[in-house]
Design a protein around this motif. Structure first.
Motif, PDB file in Angstrom:
ATOM      1  N   LYS A  72       0.836  -1.210   0.000  1.00 31.69           N
ATOM      2  CA  LYS A  72       0.000   0.000   0.000  1.00 31.69           C
ATOM      3  C   LYS A  72       0.866   1.254   0.000  1.00 31.69           C
ATOM      4  N   TRP A  73       1.969   1.238   0.750  1.00 28.06           N
ATOM      5  CA  TRP A  73       2.876   2.378   0.743  1.00 28.06           C
ATOM      6  C   TRP A  73       3.506   2.570  -0.638  1.00 28.06           C
ATOM      7  N   ARG A  74       3.818   1.471  -1.286  1.00 28.30           N
ATOM      8  CA  ARG A  74       4.407   1.595  -2.615  1.00 28.30           C
ATOM      9  C   ARG A  74       3.395   2.158  -3.623  1.00 28.30           C
ATOM     10  N   GLU A  75       2.126   1.827  -3.444  1.00 27.26           N
ATOM     11  CA  GLU A  75       1.105   2.296  -4.376  1.00 27.26           C
ATOM     12  C   GLU A  75       0.819   3.785  -4.231  1.00 27.26           C
ATOM     13  N   VAL A  76       1.206   4.371  -3.101  1.00 27.37           N
ATOM     14  CA  VAL A  76       1.000   5.807  -2.915  1.00 27.37           C
ATOM     15  C   VAL A  76       2.029   6.554  -3.771  1.00 27.37           C
ATOM     16  N   ARG A  77       1.560   7.375  -4.673  1.00 24.91           N
ATOM     17  CA  ARG A  77       2.446   8.103  -5.575  1.00 24.91           C
ATOM     18  C   ARG A  77       3.005   9.337  -4.887  1.00 24.91           C
ATOM     19  N   VAL A  78       4.298   9.563  -5.059  1.00 30.33           N
ATOM     20  CA  VAL A  78       4.929  10.757  -4.477  1.00 30.33           C
ATOM     21  C   VAL A  78       4.425  11.980  -5.242  1.00 30.33           C
ATOM     22  N   ASP A  79       3.825  12.916  -4.492  1.00 25.28           N
ATOM     23  CA  ASP A  79       3.175  14.073  -5.097  1.00 25.28           C
ATOM     24  C   ASP A  79       3.550  15.316  -4.306  1.00 25.28           C
ATOM     25  N   LEU A  80       4.146  16.274  -4.984  1.00 24.12           N
ATOM     26  CA  LEU A  80       4.567  17.509  -4.307  1.00 24.12           C
ATOM     27  C   LEU A  80       3.385  18.364  -3.862  1.00 24.12           C
ATOM     28  N   GLU A  81       2.177  18.037  -4.319  1.00 19.63           N
ATOM     29  CA  GLU A  81       0.998  18.759  -3.856  1.00 19.63           C
ATOM     30  C   GLU A  81       0.625  18.367  -2.434  1.00 19.63           C
ATOM     31  N   ARG A  82       1.145  17.244  -1.981  1.00 18.00           N
ATOM     32  CA  ARG A  82       0.850  16.799  -0.608  1.00 18.00           C
ATOM     33  C   ARG A  82       1.913  17.352   0.330  1.00 18.00           C
ATOM     34  N   PRO A  83       1.501  18.014   1.397  1.00 12.25           N
ATOM     35  CA  PRO A  83       2.467  18.680   2.288  1.00 12.25           C
ATOM     36  C   PRO A  83       3.507  17.735   2.880  1.00 12.25           C
ATOM     37  N   GLU A  84       3.062  16.525   3.294  1.00 11.30           N
ATOM     38  CA  GLU A  84       4.026  15.623   3.934  1.00 11.30           C
ATOM     39  C   GLU A  84       5.098  15.153   2.958  1.00 11.30           C
ATOM     40  N   HIS A  85       4.736  15.006   1.691  1.00 11.66           N
ATOM     41  CA  HIS A  85       5.722  14.610   0.690  1.00 11.66           C
ATOM     42  C   HIS A  85       6.677  15.766   0.406  1.00 11.66           C
ATOM     43  N   ARG A  86       6.129  16.950   0.351  1.00 11.00           N
ATOM     44  CA  ARG A  86       6.971  18.127   0.119  1.00 11.00           C
ATOM     45  C   ARG A  86       7.944  18.328   1.272  1.00 11.00           C
ATOM     46  N   ARG A  87       7.466  18.108   2.501  1.00  9.86           N
ATOM     47  CA  ARG A  87       8.344  18.242   3.672  1.00  9.86           C
ATOM     48  C   ARG A  87       9.448  17.185   3.656  1.00  9.86           C
ATOM     49  N   ALA A  88       9.102  15.967   3.220  1.00  7.94           N
ATOM     50  CA  ALA A  88      10.106  14.898   3.191  1.00  7.94           C
ATOM     51  C   ALA A  88      11.228  15.226   2.215  1.00  7.94           C
ATOM     52  N   LEU A  89      10.882  15.704   1.022  1.00 10.77           N
ATOM     53  CA  LEU A  89      11.916  16.057   0.041  1.00 10.77           C
ATOM     54  C   LEU A  89      12.761  17.233   0.531  1.00 10.77           C
ATOM     55  N   LYS A  90      12.113  18.204   1.168  1.00  8.34           N
ATOM     56  CA  LYS A  90      12.863  19.348   1.702  1.00  8.34           C
ATOM     57  C   LYS A  90      13.811  18.888   2.801  1.00  8.34           C
ATOM     58  N   GLY A  91      13.351  17.933   3.626  1.00  2.00           N
ATOM     59  CA  GLY A  91      14.225  17.399   4.673  1.00  2.00           C
ATOM     60  C   GLY A  91      15.443  16.699   4.107  1.00  2.00           C
ATOM     61  N   LEU A  92      15.266  15.988   2.980  1.00  2.00           N
ATOM     62  CA  LEU A  92      16.412  15.336   2.331  1.00  2.00           C
ATOM     63  C   LEU A  92      17.437  16.368   1.886  1.00  2.00           C
ATOM     64  N   HIS A  93      16.943  17.430   1.284  1.00  2.00           N
ATOM     65  CA  HIS A  93      17.853  18.463   0.786  1.00  2.00           C
ATOM     66  C   HIS A  93      18.610  19.126   1.937  1.00  2.00           C
TER      67      HIS A  93
END
Length: 783
Positions: free
Chosen positions: A274-295
């Motif tokens: 189920k986690w794999r089926e969730v598409r990474v989307d920058l419109e979702r705040p938690e996904h945007r925060r995760a990518l920003k945290g990586l940077h």
């Protein structure tokens, strides 16, 4: 119990005397799982009395009441007890018992009721019944239920009570450590039911994190509900769920907990999928925060300014205006292929992002040092960290067969009674996903460095890691500690890993190419045999020095010792028909010619060749090592003051010829004519007089070492059309044929390796079907 006794039973259940109630409810629990009895019991108002007992009684009376309700629900009856305004109080009472009551028999019954209640929403959604993997063990198939009122099943039914007792989940997880296996199994079944309800489509709105609702998001959407069910799972994990179940999977109580453990393992795959089926989307705040945290975790300001393209994200005008230029390598320096990282998460999905962010969060210092180290190298030599992380995620995903359907997992229940299958069915390491991902990623970095890989070699290193995972994790036993697995992943020898990869590749070739590969092997082995035969015969054509032992007979000892010549030189004639030899008092600094070799043996007259050269690979290898050792204790002989190594191997050539050449057959100590005998067909089987000829030795050779003995023994045998027998020669034949096979396989394209040979067989020339573009109907067949 007879149905006619139900009125009397109900009377005793409603009695004011505790002893009467206890005896009545004790009899009730053994009869209520009969559907006919249960139907009369319910129609007679028995549910009201049973509910009252659960709400007010204690001790064994309460335990029997809970067990009676559990058995009633198992036959899919009595659900009306959870309908109406009083249903919430009943559920709260059961949750209260789990939180406050220490008695095991009461806890077992209370958890069984909640398992049935939570699991009702999943089983009722299956048309035609059938409990399915989410149903509690032992529940019978159900028919589709009528439209039910909201909040009567699933996690919705528990939410109000859990809000009153927020420690509920923590105490349920604590019961996984109980010494009572039945209670432990019920607790795990309750957790399984809660997780399955949380991730099911019809329960997505109720899968919130203990008190939160997924309002306004269209609860049936995976993405809309993903935030809520993932929070719920995260809360359970934070309470120690994974460690508790991991310990159960490695414990000796596996047989008693097999079904709920196997279901939990299946649910873990469901969550990963189920986690794999969730598409990474920058419109979702938690996904945007995760990518920003990586940077930010990559410490972009610490990057050397002179390296890479441009000057990184420094102030474009010295910081006076506060503007910052876009870093053209913002994401590529982290190991992504492009500056659009969301595209690269297409395969691994949100699961890949979770693994990458988890690794960076737990290894931030090492992550920053690794990026700094990579930034000093040319771009094509850098290890792409992000791509490596995503590759390891998918390697683990494939290894644990996460995409395997639930029905395939359930087939494993049939093999639970066989302890030999437990290591295949139960995979505790699946629960250590995060640690395995980190260890696999470190192994990727190690292999990248040790192999000197470049960007174009990424897929090759990934395949090595895949083989490593199969060897270490795939062969780890059920009770193997995760620390040992992590150490094995870091210490596995890269060279051995490459050998295993070649062996597996060869097996895949054999599966696809079958008889074609066997035919090629036979041809190459024959060619290798001819090649080695020519090499061995050339050794004989070149000639070699041999030693001779000192004669030890007493008769004519003085004469023999005076005439003793310790060196013998033998050489094959150019026409390969005669073996010339002669004895010398000392080893000459040059190779004698055929004119200096006064004796010869006609190869056509040889009847057999006898030797004590070992044909055992281990023995021969040990003897060869001893010959080459500088500290070897090989005995020596002395002749005229010169030291001569005492030979330990001997080759004796026999013949039926009357012209006997060399008859010295004395055997040195350690040499015995029992190891090897080869007998070619003699030139003449009888003498002119009709009597059977006597076989006599015509030449004896004492090689200086085992390699020389192997060359001459097998060379003589091959000259006489015999097969080689020494381990050294056979090893050489195998080596040459295997190298030939590998060279031929290098000419096979990758798509052909796994597609197998064409329908036309070997040499059919199968290829791309030609296009008919530009052709008309004016054609003919040439016969």
């Amino acid at each position: 119990m007879d149905q006619a006794d139900i009125p009397a039973l109900l009377s005793r259940l409603a009695s004011d005397e505790d002893a009467a109630r206890k005896m009545a409810v004790f009899k009730l629990q053994s009869s209520i799982n009969d559907p006919a009895f249960a139907d009369v019991f319910i129609s007679s108002g028995g549910l009201v009395i049973l509910r009252r007992l659960i709400m007010t009684a204690g001790g064994n009376t309460l335990a029997y009441s809970l067990q009676s309700l559990t058995r009633l629900l198992e036959v899919d009856m009595g659900w009306d007890i959870f309908e109406g305004p009083a249903a919430e109080d009943l559920v709260e009472r059961i949750v209260e018992l789990i939180v406050t009551n220490p008695l095991v028999n009461i806890l077992r019954g209370a958890m069984s009721i909640l398992v049935a209640l939570v699991g009702r929403s999943q089983s009722s959604s299956i048309a035609g019944g059938g409990g399915g993997p989410g149903s509690p063990a032992g529940m019978s198939p159900r028919t589709p239920l009528a439209v039910r009122s909201p909040g009567t099943s699933g996690f919705r039914a528990l939410k109000p009570a859990v809000a009153v007792y927020p420690q509920f989940f923590e105490l349920v997880i604590q019961q996984l450590q109980s010494a009572d296996h039945a209670l432990c199994a019920n607790a795990l079944m309750l957790i399984n039911a809660l997780i399955r309800d949380a991730v099911s489509s019809d329960g997505s709105q109720s899968a919130g994190a203990a008190g939160q609702s997924a309002a306004g998001k269209g609860g049936s959407s995976v993405i809309g509900a993903g935030e809520e069910w993932s929070k719920f799972i995260k809360r359970l994990q934070d309470l120690g769920l994974i460690r508790a179940v991991f310990n159960l999977l490695q414990s000796s109580a596996l047989q008693d907990l097999a079904h709920p453990l196997l279901e939990f393992q299946s649910l873990t795959k469901v969550l990963l999928r189920k986690w794999r089926e969730v598409r990474v989307d920058l419109e979702r705040p938690e996904h945007r925060r995760a990518l920003k945290g990586l940077h930010l975790a990559s410490a972009p300001d610490r990057r050397p300014a002179a390296n890479g393209v441009g000057g990184a994200a420094e102030d474009g005008d010295g910081g006076k205006k506060g503007s910052r230029r876009h870093n053209p390598e913002k994401w590529r320096r982290l190991g992504f292929e492009t500056e659009s990282p969301t595209i690269e998460f297409e395969t691994a999905g949100f699961l890949g992002m979770m693994d990458l962010t988890d690794y960076v969060r737990k290894n931030e210092d090492g992550f920053q040092k690794l990026l700094l180290e990579q930034s000093t190298r040319p771009l094509h030599d850098r290890c792409p960290v992000a791509r490596a992380s995503l590759a390891v995620t998918m390697i683990l995903y494939d290894h644990f067969e996460v995409d395997k359907s639930d029905l395939e997992d359930i087939r494993g229940y049939q093999a639970l009674n066989d302890p030999k299958t437990h290591d295949k069915l139960f995979r505790p390491l699946l629960l250590q996903w995060s640690r395995l991902h980190t260890a696999g990623l470190h192994a990727f970095f190690r292999l990248w460095k040790s192999t000197g890989a470049q960007r174009d070699d990424f897929d090759k290193v990934a395949e090595l890691v895949r083989v490593l995972v199969e060897q270490v994790i795939g062969q780890a036993g059920r009770t193997k500690d995760v620390l040992e697995v992590e150490d094995d992943l870091q210490e596995y020898d890269a060279a051995r890993l490459r050998e295993i990869q070649m062996e597996l590749l060869e097996l895949s070739f054999e599966d696809q190419w079958g008889p074609h590969l066997f035919q090629v092997r036979d041809e190459l082995k024959h060619e290798a045999l001819q090649f080695v035969k020519e090499q061995r015969i050339r050794c004989l054509l070149q000639g070699s020095w041999f030693t001779k032992p000192m004669p030890h007979t007493r008769q004519e000892s003085y004469t023999k010792r005076r005439l003793y010549q310790p060196w013998r030189y033998a050489k094959l004639s150019h026409n390969r028909r005669y073996l010339h030899y002669a004895d010398f008092p000392e080893k000459l600094p040059y190779e004698p010619g055929l004119d200096a070799l006064t004796e010869k043996v006609d190869l056509g007259t040889i009847s057999s060749v006898v030797s004590n050269v070992s044909t055992n690979p281990e023995v021969e290898s040990a003897e060869s090592d001893a010959d080459q050792s500088p500290n070897s204790s090989t005995p020596t002989l002395r002749h005229n003051g010169a030291a001569i190594a005492k030979p330990t191997t001997k080759i004796t050539i026999f013949s039926f010829s009357d012209d006997v050449g060399d008859t010295s057959t004395s055997t040195p100590s350690g040499g015995a004519d029992t190891s090897t005998t080869a007998t070619p067909t003699p030139a003449a089987s009888t003498t002119p007089g009709g009597t059977e000829p006597k076989e006599q030795p015509v030449l004896t050779l004492y090689p200086l070492n085992h390699s020389l003995a192997s060359e001459w023994l097998d060379g003589l045998l091959m000259l006489l059309s015999q097969a080689p027998i020494t381990a050294e020669t056979n090893k050489l034949v195998t080596l040459v044929s295997e190298y030939g096979l590998k060279i031929r396989l290098l000419n096979v394209r990758l798509e052909q390796m796994y597609a197998g040979p064409g329908a036309g067989g070997r040499g059919s020339g199968a290829g791309v079907v030609p296009s008919r573009e530009g052709l008309d109907e004016d054609y003919y067949y040439e016969i």
